[in-house]
Design a protein around this motif. Sequence first.
Motif, PDB file in Angstrom:
ATOM      1  N   GLU A  67      -2.622   8.641 -11.501  1.00  0.00           N
ATOM      2  CA  GLU A  67      -1.935   7.604 -12.272  1.00  0.00           C
ATOM      3  C   GLU A  67      -0.668   7.140 -11.553  1.00  0.00           C
ATOM      4  O   GLU A  67      -0.397   5.941 -11.472  1.00  0.00           O
ATOM      5  CB  GLU A  67      -1.582   8.142 -13.661  1.00  0.00           C
ATOM      6  N   PHE A  68       0.102   8.085 -11.010  1.00  0.00           N
ATOM      7  CA  PHE A  68       1.312   7.716 -10.255  1.00  0.00           C
ATOM      8  C   PHE A  68       0.958   6.803  -9.082  1.00  0.00           C
ATOM      9  O   PHE A  68       1.582   5.759  -8.884  1.00  0.00           O
ATOM     10  CB  PHE A  68       2.026   8.977  -9.738  1.00  0.00           C
ATOM     11  N   VAL A  69      -0.040   7.195  -8.324  1.00  0.00           N
ATOM     12  CA  VAL A  69      -0.420   6.403  -7.150  1.00  0.00           C
ATOM     13  C   VAL A  69      -0.993   5.054  -7.569  1.00  0.00           C
ATOM     14  O   VAL A  69      -0.616   4.012  -7.023  1.00  0.00           O
ATOM     15  CB  VAL A  69      -1.400   7.193  -6.254  1.00  0.00           C
ATOM     16  N   ASP A  70      -1.873   5.045  -8.557  1.00  0.00           N
ATOM     17  CA  ASP A  70      -2.532   3.799  -8.968  1.00  0.00           C
ATOM     18  C   ASP A  70      -1.579   2.797  -9.630  1.00  0.00           C
ATOM     19  O   ASP A  70      -1.659   1.599  -9.378  1.00  0.00           O
ATOM     20  CB  ASP A  70      -3.696   4.086  -9.913  1.00  0.00           C
ATOM     21  N   LEU A  71      -0.672   3.294 -10.486  1.00  0.00           N
ATOM     22  CA  LEU A  71       0.215   2.390 -11.230  1.00  0.00           C
ATOM     23  C   LEU A  71       1.500   2.031 -10.491  1.00  0.00           C
ATOM     24  O   LEU A  71       2.031   0.936 -10.681  1.00  0.00           O
ATOM     25  CB  LEU A  71       0.593   3.006 -12.575  1.00  0.00           C
ATOM     26  N   TYR A  72       2.008   2.961  -9.683  1.00  0.00           N
ATOM     27  CA  TYR A  72       3.350   2.762  -9.132  1.00  0.00           C
ATOM     28  C   TYR A  72       3.394   2.749  -7.601  1.00  0.00           C
ATOM     29  O   TYR A  72       4.000   1.860  -7.016  1.00  0.00           O
ATOM     30  CB  TYR A  72       4.301   3.838  -9.676  1.00  0.00           C
ATOM     31  N   ASP A  73       2.780   3.717  -6.960  1.00  0.00           N
ATOM     32  CA  ASP A  73       2.899   3.858  -5.509  1.00  0.00           C
ATOM     33  C   ASP A  73       2.057   2.834  -4.746  1.00  0.00           C
ATOM     34  O   ASP A  73       2.572   2.075  -3.926  1.00  0.00           O
ATOM     35  CB  ASP A  73       2.496   5.293  -5.116  1.00  0.00           C
ATOM     36  N   HIS A  74       0.786   2.790  -5.019  1.00  0.00           N
ATOM     37  CA  HIS A  74      -0.131   1.926  -4.264  1.00  0.00           C
ATOM     38  C   HIS A  74       0.193   0.427  -4.386  1.00  0.00           C
ATOM     39  O   HIS A  74       0.149  -0.285  -3.386  1.00  0.00           O
ATOM     40  CB  HIS A  74      -1.576   2.226  -4.680  1.00  0.00           C
ATOM     41  N   PRO A  75       0.542  -0.067  -5.578  1.00  0.00           N
ATOM     42  CA  PRO A  75       0.827  -1.514  -5.669  1.00  0.00           C
ATOM     43  C   PRO A  75       2.242  -1.909  -5.223  1.00  0.00           C
ATOM     44  O   PRO A  75       2.580  -3.090  -5.238  1.00  0.00           O
ATOM     45  CB  PRO A  75       0.628  -1.824  -7.151  1.00  0.00           C
TER      46      PRO A  75
END
Length: 183
Positions: A130-138
């Motif tokens: 969730e951290f990567v998908d919602l905040y880090d990756h975008p």
Amino acid sequence: MNQPRYDLVTRFFNLVESRQCDVVNGVSKFQHCYETAERARLDGRDNQYVFCALMHDALGGLAPDNHGVAIASLLSPWVDDKHGRLLCYHDIFQFDNWEKDAGRISKTLARDYLLEERSIDLDDYDFIAEFVDLYDHPAFNDIKIPLDWRVIYTPIFNNVLKGYDVSRNYYNFVTNVSKRSQR
């Protein structure tokens, strides 16, 4: 220790700001870290989560191949185990996203690998994903960082850094990660 020393907050800010020279696709890693943290902060995440979001790539220039473990080790006295694992493994998840985006691996294969080979339990997997998908990756936009960004983040950092716990040190963190991988 009720209030962290101001110079510690400043040192962490300087560390993340030092990533201004590292540019990926026209975006500095400082911009990336700031945008990641802003997304989390504006989404109402707790202080520890926002602290981790701002610091998550701060050591990428010093430890490019294992910056997740490096930053988790550095911040382990201030973050709980769950947030420590988020820091430790976020880079693997981010790499997985790049591989999925490039069509080299499927989402199912990546998930199975992380759950089985890395011994990440399902709750941690979902938390980190969730951290990567919602905040880090975008968070790779060429954004303008406000001059007063430190004013916004100082209370958050003070709140997290006052929670220093010597029992949550690097050795204990590594031992806990090692125990998990032996399951």
